[in-house]
Scaffold this motif. Structure first.
Motif, PDB file in Angstrom:
ATOM      1  N   UNK A 154       0.859  -1.179   0.000  1.00 25.81           N
ATOM      2  CA  UNK A 154       0.000   0.000   0.000  1.00 25.81           C
ATOM      3  C   UNK A 154       0.896   1.231   0.000  1.00 25.81           C
ATOM      4  N   UNK A 155       0.651   2.127  -0.938  1.00 25.25           N
ATOM      5  CA  UNK A 155       1.484   3.316  -1.108  1.00 25.25           C
ATOM      6  C   UNK A 155       0.925   4.463  -0.251  1.00 25.25           C
ATOM      7  N   UNK A 156       1.793   5.085   0.549  1.00 27.83           N
ATOM      8  CA  UNK A 156       1.358   6.096   1.513  1.00 27.83           C
ATOM      9  C   UNK A 156       2.119   7.407   1.306  1.00 27.83           C
ATOM     10  N   UNK A 157       1.371   8.500   1.296  1.00 24.57           N
ATOM     11  CA  UNK A 157       1.943   9.846   1.260  1.00 24.57           C
ATOM     12  C   UNK A 157       1.697  10.504   2.607  1.00 24.57           C
ATOM     13  N   UNK A 158       2.731  11.110   3.183  1.00 23.41           N
ATOM     14  CA  UNK A 158       2.614  11.796   4.474  1.00 23.41           C
ATOM     15  C   UNK A 158       2.652  13.302   4.249  1.00 23.41           C
ATOM     16  N   UNK A 159       1.652  14.010   4.795  1.00 26.24           N
ATOM     17  CA  UNK A 159       1.576  15.467   4.656  1.00 26.24           C
ATOM     18  C   UNK A 159       1.525  16.083   6.049  1.00 26.24           C
ATOM     19  N   UNK A 160       2.599  16.772   6.443  1.00 26.53           N
ATOM     20  CA  UNK A 160       2.661  17.401   7.764  1.00 26.53           C
ATOM     21  C   UNK A 160       3.757  18.453   7.747  1.00 26.53           C
ATOM     22  N   UNK A 161       3.496  19.595   8.366  1.00 25.06           N
ATOM     23  CA  UNK A 161       4.502  20.666   8.365  1.00 25.06           C
ATOM     24  C   UNK A 161       5.583  20.453   9.420  1.00 25.06           C
ATOM     25  N   UNK A 162       5.384  19.486  10.316  1.00 26.23           N
ATOM     26  CA  UNK A 162       6.353  19.220  11.382  1.00 26.23           C
ATOM     27  C   UNK A 162       7.313  18.111  10.926  1.00 26.23           C
ATOM     28  N   UNK A 197       6.030   3.528   9.198  1.00 26.25           N
ATOM     29  CA  UNK A 197       5.677   2.886   7.931  1.00 26.25           C
ATOM     30  C   UNK A 197       6.797   1.992   7.413  1.00 26.25           C
ATOM     31  N   UNK A 198       8.048   2.396   7.690  1.00 27.42           N
ATOM     32  CA  UNK A 198       9.199   1.626   7.233  1.00 27.42           C
ATOM     33  C   UNK A 198       9.303   0.263   7.873  1.00 27.42           C
ATOM     34  N   UNK A 219       6.815  -1.818   8.198  1.00 26.21           N
ATOM     35  CA  UNK A 219       5.766  -2.707   7.692  1.00 26.21           C
ATOM     36  C   UNK A 219       6.074  -3.112   6.252  1.00 26.21           C
ATOM     37  N   UNK A 220       6.172  -4.411   6.003  1.00 26.41           N
ATOM     38  CA  UNK A 220       6.557  -4.868   4.667  1.00 26.41           C
ATOM     39  C   UNK A 220       5.452  -4.664   3.644  1.00 26.41           C
ATOM     40  N   UNK A 221       4.195  -4.517   4.115  1.00 26.04           N
ATOM     41  CA  UNK A 221       3.080  -4.374   3.184  1.00 26.04           C
ATOM     42  C   UNK A 221       2.696  -2.916   2.932  1.00 26.04           C
ATOM     43  N   UNK A 222       3.454  -1.978   3.519  1.00 27.08           N
ATOM     44  CA  UNK A 222       3.203  -0.551   3.329  1.00 27.08           C
ATOM     45  C   UNK A 222       4.469   0.107   2.813  1.00 27.08           C
ATOM     46  N   UNK A 223       4.306   1.140   1.995  1.00 28.80           N
ATOM     47  CA  UNK A 223       5.466   1.826   1.429  1.00 28.80           C
ATOM     48  C   UNK A 223       5.249   3.344   1.468  1.00 28.80           C
ATOM     49  N   UNK A 224       6.190   4.053   2.077  1.00 28.64           N
ATOM     50  CA  UNK A 224       6.155   5.514   2.058  1.00 28.64           C
ATOM     51  C   UNK A 224       6.672   5.971   0.697  1.00 28.64           C
ATOM     52  N   UNK A 225       5.791   6.603  -0.083  1.00 27.22           N
ATOM     53  CA  UNK A 225       6.167   6.977  -1.454  1.00 27.22           C
ATOM     54  C   UNK A 225       6.397   8.475  -1.616  1.00 27.22           C
ATOM     55  N   UNK A 265      -2.297  12.158  16.737  1.00 26.26           N
ATOM     56  CA  UNK A 265      -0.867  12.034  16.445  1.00 26.26           C
ATOM     57  C   UNK A 265      -0.133  11.163  17.460  1.00 26.26           C
ATOM     58  N   UNK A 266      -0.754  10.942  18.621  1.00 26.83           N
ATOM     59  CA  UNK A 266      -0.109  10.071  19.611  1.00 26.83           C
ATOM     60  C   UNK A 266      -0.655   8.638  19.547  1.00 26.83           C
ATOM     61  N   UNK A 267      -1.331   8.307  18.437  1.00 24.54           N
ATOM     62  CA  UNK A 267      -1.821   6.939  18.247  1.00 24.54           C
ATOM     63  C   UNK A 267      -0.649   5.963  18.208  1.00 24.54           C
ATOM     64  N   UNK A 268      -0.732   4.824  18.879  1.00 25.42           N
ATOM     65  CA  UNK A 268       0.363   3.848  18.867  1.00 25.42           C
ATOM     66  C   UNK A 268       0.675   3.393  17.440  1.00 25.42           C
ATOM     67  N   UNK A 269       1.954   3.131  17.149  1.00 25.44           N
ATOM     68  CA  UNK A 269       2.350   2.726  15.788  1.00 25.44           C
ATOM     69  C   UNK A 269       1.544   1.574  15.206  1.00 25.44           C
TER      70      UNK A 269
END
Length: 223
Positions: A5-13, A24-25, A27-33, A107-111
């Motif tokens: 699953x391809x994931x885009x992260x949008x955050x100013x921090x 995300x790194x 998890x073998x089934x997820x990819x930060x793109x 944002x403090x949700x467990x990984x």
């Protein structure tokens, strides 16, 4: 659902982006793109990386996550959006859900919970529990005038009146947070039939996802 699953992260921090990249790194089934630092960068980032899911900060300095979500949902084949917030009762979160976001995460949700949320949303499953949805709606309703809330209830009930009796039963079950399998067991339907009903609900109610079906039933004060 394609893998990874391809994931885009949008955050100013940058610290939040780094933390999510680390999660995300693992998890073998997820990819930060890709990453973006503000909502105004989202269209270009989505075009460049073709994500399945966008983790979207709700508060950013130039273009907030609500506006970015609305713009995304107006495009063909839009990715799923999960909004990120530091507040669990933020009226902007509810607005983002109405705009088409598939859910929200603190944002403090467990990984582990973040990874599960991304997987579920990518698979087209609801992410908000009925309790969380009710709390969010109750908070926002408490600080708004009665008039608009009453108007919203009337509009929601008018839209639900377009449904057949069976479609209405399925819509209310979605509003209670039931999965397709749970709805099938309760209404004596196959999972395939439930999926077909949900697909028709999206078209007849003119909504983007199951969360918006749930919000509509809550607006109508039927669950």
């Amino acid at each position: 659902m394609r893998e990874p699953v391809r994931v885009l992260v949008v955050d100013d921090d940058p610290l939040v982006r780094a933390a999510l990249a680390m999660v995300l790194g693992g998890a073998v089934d997820l990819e930060l793109v890709g990453e973006a630092t503000d909502g105004d960068e989202v269209p270009a980032a989505v075009a460049a990386s073709a994500p399945d899911v966008v983790l979207m900060d709700i508060r950013m300095p130039r273009t907030d996550g609500l506006t970015a979500t609305e713009l995304l949902q107006a495009t063909p084949d839009a990715p799923e959006v999960i909004v990120l917030t530091t507040f669990d009762a933020d009226d902007q979160v509810l607005r983002a859900l109405r705009a088409g976001a598939s859910g929200f995460l603190l944002k403090d949700t467990p990984p582990v919970a973040i990874l599960e949320a991304v997987r579920r949303v990518a698979a087209g499953e609801p992410m908000l529990s009925p309790t969380v949805t009710r709390q969010l709606i109750a908070h926002v309703s408490a600080v708004r005038p009665a008039g608009p809330a009453e108007d919203r209830q009337t509009r929601a009930r008018t839209r639900l009146d377009l449904l057949s009796d069976r479609e209405r039963e399925v819509a209310l079950a979605v509003g209670r947070g039931l999965s397709n399998a749970q709805i099938g067991a309760e209404l004596y339907l196959s999972v395939a039939t439930v999926k077909a009903h949900v697909s028709r609900l999206l078209v007849k109610l003119d909504v983007a996802n199951r969360v918006q079906i749930a919000l509509l039933t809550h607006d109508a004060d039927l669950v």
